[in-house]
Write an enzyme that holds these catalytic residues in place. Structure first.
Site, PDB file in Angstrom:
ATOM      1  N   GLU A   1      78.517 -23.159  10.461  1.00  0.00           N
ATOM      2  CA  GLU A   1      79.712 -23.387   9.643  1.00  0.00           C
ATOM      3  C   GLU A   1      79.412 -24.302   8.468  1.00  0.00           C
ATOM      4  OE1 GLU A   1      84.465 -23.941   9.751  1.00  0.00           O
ATOM      5  OE2 GLU A   1      83.381 -23.459  11.574  1.00  0.00           O
ATOM      6  N   THR A   2      78.545 -25.273   8.669  1.00  0.00           N
ATOM      7  CA  THR A   2      78.155 -26.177   7.588  1.00  0.00           C
ATOM      8  C   THR A   2      77.486 -25.408   6.453  1.00  0.00           C
ATOM      9  OG1 THR A   2      77.919 -28.056   9.092  1.00  0.00           O
ATOM     10  CG2 THR A   2      76.707 -28.164   7.005  1.00  0.00           C
TER      11      THR A   2
END
Length: 138
Positions: free
Chosen positions: A61-62
């Site tokens: 997700e980062t």
């Protein structure tokens, strides 16, 4: 929209005091098309000594979010709306490397495939992240 490939000092400074810093994620390349980072296995394991699946999800997700922010551009923000991850094998030591690659770059949505590999280049996890692109709040 930006095509920067080296993470800017301004971008890197936004990681201070965040989960990104706590997880030991180090971004080495960042653009709307592709973002790459490493993360240590140590400190990101579950009780059996294996890389925690949630840690792989955080990495995915980062990276997708960083790319989506680069695509969104000035005055806009990217917010994750869907993440799925498949865990293929475990990692016990060393670093894992995540690579987010753009699948769709639209006006309101951006979707990325994220591949996480161990030090030996073996597939640990594949994920897909979709971000909604919105106007940034002041």
């Amino acid at each position: 929209m930006s095509d920067t490939t080296t993470p800017s000092p301004a971008l890197l400074s936004t990681f201070t005091g965040t989960l990104i810093e706590r997880m030991g994620i180090v971004v080495t390349e960042a653009s709307a098309q592709r973002t790459v980072a490493t993360m240590p296995v140590a400190g990101n394991t579950q009780p059996y000594g294996l890389l925690h699946g949630g840690a792989s999800a955080v990495l995915a997700e980062t990276l997708g979010s960083i790319s989506a922010m680069a695509h969104a551009g000035e005055g806009r923000a990217a917010v994750g709306i869907e993440l799925n991850a498949t865990h293929h094998r475990s990692a016990r030591t060393g670093l894992v490397t995540g690579t987010a690659t753009a699948l769709h770059l639209g006006r309101t949505l951006a979707t990325y495939q994220v591949v996480v590999e161990d030090d030996g280049g073996r597939l640990v996890c594949t994920a897909r992240l979709t971000c909604m692109l919105i106007d940034a709040r002041p």
